[in-house]
Design an enzyme around this catalytic site. Structure first.
Site, PDB file in Angstrom:
ATOM      1  N   CYS A 116       0.828  -1.212   0.000  1.00 29.90           N
ATOM      2  CA  CYS A 116       0.000   0.000   0.000  1.00 29.90           C
ATOM      3  C   CYS A 116       0.860   1.258   0.000  1.00 29.90           C
ATOM      4  O   CYS A 116       0.458   2.293  -0.534  1.00 29.90           O
ATOM      5  CB  CYS A 116      -0.960  -0.001   1.177  1.00 29.90           C
ATOM      6  SG  CYS A 116      -0.157  -0.133   2.787  1.00 29.90           S
ATOM      7  N   HIS A 120      -1.381   1.184   7.497  1.00 30.59           N
ATOM      8  CA  HIS A 120      -1.908   1.180   6.128  1.00 30.59           C
ATOM      9  C   HIS A 120      -1.813   2.574   5.520  1.00 30.59           C
ATOM     10  O   HIS A 120      -2.102   3.580   6.171  1.00 30.59           O
ATOM     11  CB  HIS A 120      -3.373   0.725   6.151  1.00 30.59           C
ATOM     12  CG  HIS A 120      -3.971   0.528   4.792  1.00 30.59           C
ATOM     13  ND1 HIS A 120      -3.412  -0.290   3.825  1.00 30.59           N
ATOM     14  CD2 HIS A 120      -5.085   1.064   4.219  1.00 30.59           C
ATOM     15  CE1 HIS A 120      -4.158  -0.261   2.733  1.00 30.59           C
ATOM     16  NE2 HIS A 120      -5.179   0.556   2.947  1.00 30.59           N
TER      17      HIS A 120
END
Length: 483
Positions: free
Chosen positions: A113, A431
């Site tokens: 990510c 994330h």
């Protein structure tokens, strides 16, 4: 039920049954089916005058086989479409991108990510995409290593795939070359690729692209990265103890927003980031001394990258810990007061022109005096009034009929176009997500392979203060004027 014939224009409708138990309006509806003349336009001649919608059939005295006369204009016949309906999923991928209003997401290949969010932010820079499209192997010099060339080509190809698709793209080739060029992004733990720092990925990719494009034989391409992202800083380095002072110039690709208990806003953090203390040997003292380094911006980029310095090395846990403090950032950033005196002088004229243009759009009186005063309250035009037609006021093109010799000048005012956020407590975990402003003015959250529309007013709420997504990197686009 009597049966009659009805003459309308040159046509005769024979054997039309009249249900005398229903009002004449029902009979008119029958004639509408035959002629296309709406009931309200029908004029039917009967004994005593025109047939009314609510008349009593028994008083009209219609006889079997009688011919009635009708006048009236029929509705225009609706033609069947030449082409049947086309569903979006049946369109070519390129046309689907236009219809949807945003490009594709990127599959997460295993803790990638950080890479996906970096790519999505940089992909939003059209000038970078244009430069990469003209990049070829033949155009590079021998100074460029093979892996840098491969990463540049992989970036170009991945940008192209994103532009051509609405369904998610797997960035496998780019990821493979990125790990080959920078092995730290290939670190594994228990057979699984580890999460990495998005800022490191951003910095390394920009550095590689700057080397590749700079090695091009085309002088126009070679200056691309410097003009798009390069920031020139001029610094005064002073030692209070010895009185020594010298100046130096350096080029960077981002400004740092340092976070402390005193910093509540991006502008405050940028001021802190332009000041630092150095410890080095003093020639006059013959020993180490503390020097104060104060920097000012001496050259502006088209796209200003700001990094929030949220991570620091924590010895106790042996990892990068995160500063969760809330730091607000604006949709419009004015860095005039962070610039050198020399640059401020250059910015005065374009700032005045920009202010006059925006005042004119708002219907305000235009000030013809170029006083060049600092303006931190410049009104931003509404998206629908933007002269670019895309809701982006960053560049005001010359008006029709104006001299084509006018050149674009930066003003020191920037508009937010991308935010890279992090959710979690450590740079090497959690994330990363990209929030990108599209050409149509809408914002899209790129959570790996899930593009999600967002409201602009929610973008500045990613300022921290908890465990939710918070801004780690902001990218601003310069608002310019033509002189």
């Amino acid at each position: 039920m009597p049966t009659v014939s009805v003459k309308w224009q040159k046509k005769v409708f024979p054997a039309v049954e009249i249900d005398t138990s229903q009002p004449p309006f029902v009979f008119k509806c029958q004639l509408y089916d035959l002629s296309g003349v709406p009931p309200e336009r029908q004029k039917i001649m009967v004994k005593g005058g025109l047939l009314k919608d609510d008349a009593d059939w028994s008083t009209i005295g219609v006889k079997e086989g009688q011919r009635l006369m009708m006048m009236g204009t029929a509705d225009e016949i609706v033609k069947a479409p030449e082409k049947g309906p086309v569903f979006m999923e049946d369109l070519p991928e390129e046309e689907q991108v236009v219809a949807v209003g945003h490009t594709a997401g990127l599959f997460n290949l295993g803790n990638t990510c950080y890479m996906n969010s970096t790519i999505q932010c940089l992909h939003s820079v059209p000038e970078l995409k244009s430069a990469l499209q003209t990049y070829t192997y033949a155009g590079r010099t021998n100074e460029l290593d093979q892996t840098s060339h491969q990463l540049t080509v992989a970036t170009r190809d991945l940008f192209g795939e994103l532009d051509r698709n609405v369904s998610p793209v797997a960035p496998m080739q780019f990821w493979t070359v990125l790990r080959r060029k920078y092995p730290q992004f290939g670190q594994q733990h228990n057979g699984t690729f580890m999460q990495q720092d998005a800022e490191e990925c951003w910095t390394q990719l920009l550095y590689t692209l700057s080397q590749s494009l700079r090695s091009s034989e085309s002088s126009e391409i070679s200056e691309t990265m410097k003009g798009l992202f390069g920031i020139e800083l001029v610094s005064r380095i002073h030692c209070a103890e010895s009185g020594e002072e010298n100046r130096e110039t350096e080029s960077v690709y981002s400004l740092k927003c340092h976070i402390s208990q005193e910093v509540n806003h991006l502008h405050e953090g940028l001021k802190h980031g332009l000041k630092s203390e150095l410890e080095k040997v003093s020639p006059s003292l013959g020993r180490s001394a503390v020097y104060l380094k104060e920097s000012r911006i001496n050259s502006l980029p088209r796209y200003l990258t700001v990094q929030f310095v949220r991570f620091f090395w924590k010895r106790e846990s042996n990892q990068k810990a995160k500063i969760l403090r809330k730091v607000d950032y604006p949709l419009e950033l004015d860095i005039y007061d962070l610039c050198s005196d020399e640059l401020r002088g250059k910015l005065q004229a374009p700032r005045q022109i920009l202010r006059d243009e925006e005042n004119a759009k708002l219907g305000l009186k235009v000030n013809n005096k170029n006083n060049g005063s600092k303006d931190t309250d410049i009104e931003k035009p509404k998206p629908e009034e933007s002269s670019t037609g895309t809701g982006d006021p960053s560049t005001t093109p010359p008006q029709e009929g104006a001299s084509s010799e006018k050149q674009m000048q930066l003003t020191g005012i920037y508009d937010l176009v991308a935010v890279l956020t992090h959710k979690g407590r450590s740079a090497d975990s959690g994330h990363y997500v990209a929030w990108v402003k599209q050409e149509n003015g809408k914002w899209i959250e790129y959570d790996d392979d899930h593009p999600i529309p967002q409201r602009e007013e929610d973008i500045t709420k990613l300022s921290g203060g908890g465990d939710w997504h918070m801004a780690y990197i902001c990218m601003y686009k310069a608002r310019a004027a033509y002189i």
